[in-house]
Design an enzyme around this catalytic site. Sequence first.
Site, mmCIF file in Angstrom:
data_model
loop_
_atom_site.group_PDB
_atom_site.id
_atom_site.type_symbol
_atom_site.label_atom_id
_atom_site.label_comp_id
_atom_site.label_asym_id
_atom_site.label_seq_id
_atom_site.Cartn_x
_atom_site.Cartn_y
_atom_site.Cartn_z
ATOM 1 N N LYS A 100 -9.542 67.658 66.685
ATOM 2 C CA LYS A 100 -10.355 66.461 66.388
ATOM 3 C C LYS A 100 -9.528 65.174 66.556
ATOM 4 O O LYS A 100 -10.043 64.163 67.022
ATOM 5 C CB LYS A 100 -10.944 66.556 64.974
ATOM 6 N N TYR A 133 -8.049 72.855 63.973
ATOM 7 C CA TYR A 133 -9.258 72.010 63.994
ATOM 8 C C TYR A 133 -8.886 70.531 63.888
ATOM 9 O O TYR A 133 -9.390 69.691 64.645
ATOM 10 C CB TYR A 133 -10.135 72.454 62.818
HETATM 11 P P1 NAP Z 1 -22.735 74.501 63.408
HETATM 12 O O1 NAP Z 1 -23.939 74.410 62.543
HETATM 13 O O2 NAP Z 1 -21.830 75.662 63.283
HETATM 14 O O3 NAP Z 1 -23.225 74.359 64.926
HETATM 15 C C1 NAP Z 1 -22.290 74.433 65.954
HETATM 16 C C2 NAP Z 1 -22.995 74.222 67.279
HETATM 17 O O4 NAP Z 1 -22.021 74.330 68.332
HETATM 18 C C3 NAP Z 1 -24.067 75.248 67.544
HETATM 19 O O5 NAP Z 1 -25.153 74.634 68.193
HETATM 20 C C4 NAP Z 1 -23.370 76.224 68.493
HETATM 21 O O6 NAP Z 1 -24.332 76.832 69.323
HETATM 22 C C5 NAP Z 1 -22.465 75.294 69.285
HETATM 23 N N1 NAP Z 1 -21.336 75.970 69.883
HETATM 24 C C6 NAP Z 1 -20.313 76.592 69.243
HETATM 25 N N2 NAP Z 1 -19.491 77.157 70.141
HETATM 26 C C7 NAP Z 1 -20.003 76.875 71.371
HETATM 27 C C8 NAP Z 1 -19.615 77.189 72.690
HETATM 28 N N3 NAP Z 1 -18.505 77.909 72.956
HETATM 29 N N4 NAP Z 1 -20.376 76.762 73.722
HETATM 30 C C9 NAP Z 1 -21.502 76.029 73.479
HETATM 31 N N5 NAP Z 1 -21.918 75.693 72.248
HETATM 32 C C10 NAP Z 1 -21.173 76.121 71.208
HETATM 33 O O7 NAP Z 1 -21.814 73.214 63.219
HETATM 34 P P2 NAP Z 1 -22.153 71.723 62.725
HETATM 35 O O8 NAP Z 1 -21.798 71.627 61.303
HETATM 36 O O9 NAP Z 1 -23.492 71.326 63.189
HETATM 37 O O10 NAP Z 1 -21.018 70.926 63.529
HETATM 38 C C11 NAP Z 1 -21.295 70.172 64.695
HETATM 39 C C12 NAP Z 1 -20.060 69.354 65.030
HETATM 40 O O11 NAP Z 1 -19.758 68.489 63.923
HETATM 41 C C13 NAP Z 1 -18.807 70.180 65.269
HETATM 42 O O12 NAP Z 1 -18.040 69.604 66.293
HETATM 43 C C14 NAP Z 1 -18.066 70.080 63.952
HETATM 44 O O13 NAP Z 1 -16.683 70.260 64.129
HETATM 45 C C15 NAP Z 1 -18.414 68.672 63.547
HETATM 46 N N6 NAP Z 1 -18.256 68.433 62.114
HETATM 47 C C16 NAP Z 1 -19.015 69.110 61.205
HETATM 48 C C17 NAP Z 1 -18.839 68.848 59.844
HETATM 49 C C18 NAP Z 1 -19.628 69.545 58.782
HETATM 50 O O14 NAP Z 1 -19.325 69.311 57.591
HETATM 51 N N7 NAP Z 1 -20.623 70.359 59.097
HETATM 52 C C19 NAP Z 1 -17.875 67.921 59.442
HETATM 53 C C20 NAP Z 1 -17.131 67.257 60.387
HETATM 54 C C21 NAP Z 1 -17.334 67.521 61.727
HETATM 55 P P3 NAP Z 1 -24.276 78.358 69.843
HETATM 56 O O15 NAP Z 1 -23.672 79.195 68.757
HETATM 57 O O16 NAP Z 1 -25.695 78.651 70.149
HETATM 58 O O17 NAP Z 1 -23.446 78.308 71.075
#
Ligand code: NAP
Length: 248
Positions: free
Chosen positions: A159, A155
Site C-alpha cells: 500500500k 500489505y
Molecule cells: P474484499 O471484500 O475482500 O474484496 C476484495 C475484492 O478484490 C473482491 O472483489 C475480489 O474479487 C477482488 N480480488 C481479490 N483478488 C483478486 C485478483 N487476484 N484478481 C482480481 N480481483 C481480485 O475487500 P475490501 O474490504 O472490499 O477491500 C477492497 C480494497 O480496499 C482492497 O485493496 C483493500 O486492501 C482496501 N482496504 C480495505 C479496508 C477494509 O477495512 N476493508 C481497509 C483499507 C483498505 P474476486 O475474489 O471475485 O476476485
Amino acid sequence: MSDTPTRVALVTGASRGIGRAIATRLAADGRHVVLAARSQGPLDELKGEIESAGGKATALAVDVGDRAAFASAIEGVTKDLGRLDVLVNNAGITRDGLLMRMTDEQWDEVIAVNLTSAFAACRAAARPMMKNRFGRIVNIASTSGVIGNAGQANYAAAKAGLIGLTRTLARELGSKGVTANVIAPGFIETDMTSGLPEEVGQTVLKAMSVPRLGAPEDIAAAVSYASSDEAGFLTGQVICVDGGLTMC
Ligand code: NAP
C-alpha cells in the site's frame, strides 16, 4: 445537453465490498462501468443491477495477479468501448503474519495482487488516457500503508508502494490531463475485515474521532469525487477516509 462523452470507468475488485460500492456509485454518476474481478457470477449479477437502474456496465473476469493477462484485458475492453477515462485499482488481499513468520509466498502474493497489478493497469491505461488528454487514476491503498500495522509487513509495503507509484504518475501525467490520487481507507466493514477478532475493530474505534466503523459507501463517495471531471486540480494526494484514525 453536455458535450462530455459517457466516461468509461474500470473498477477492479468490483465483485464485492468496497469495489462493488465504488462501481455502483460510479454507474449512478453516469459512467459506463467495467466491473473487474475473478468471480464471473457476482460481476454478472452487479451488471444486471446497474442496468436495471438504467446504468451501463460490462463484466470483465480477470485475475489481476496475472499481470500480462490483466494488461491485455484492459487493452481489449478499451478497444471495444472506444475509450478508458477512469481507472480504480481496488482489488486487494491480505495474507497477514508477523515478520518472523511471514513466508516468501505471503509476501509475493500480496505484492503481486495489491501493487504489481496496479503498475500494469496504470501502464496499460495511461496510453488511451494521454491520447484523449483526460484520465482519472484512483488507487485504493490503506491507512496501513501510511502508518504501518503490526502483522501486515507485506500489505503495508504494497500500500505504501501504491502511494509512491501514484505520486510519480501524478508528476509524469499531469501535463497530459491525467490525474492520479490515492484513497486510503481505515477500517471498513467488508469480507476482508469480517474474519478479524471483534477486539480489533473495537481497538481501532477507540483511536478514531467518528464513533463508527466505515462502510464501503464512505469510500465510494471519495472515489466519486476524485474520479470526476471537476477534480482536475486534485492530483498526487493521499486522502485518508478513516473516521479520523490517522489525520494524515
Ligand atoms: P474484499 O471484500 O475482500 O474484496 C476484495 C475484492 O478484490 C473482491 O472483489 C475480489 O474479487 C477482488 N480480488 C481479490 N483478488 C483478486 C485478483 N487476484 N484478481 C482480481 N480481483 C481480485 O475487500 P475490501 O474490504 O472490499 O477491500 C477492497 C480494497 O480496499 C482492497 O485493496 C483493500 O486492501 C482496501 N482496504 C480495505 C479496508 C477494509 O477495512 N476493508 C481497509 C483499507 C483498505 P474476486 O475474489 O471475485 O476476485
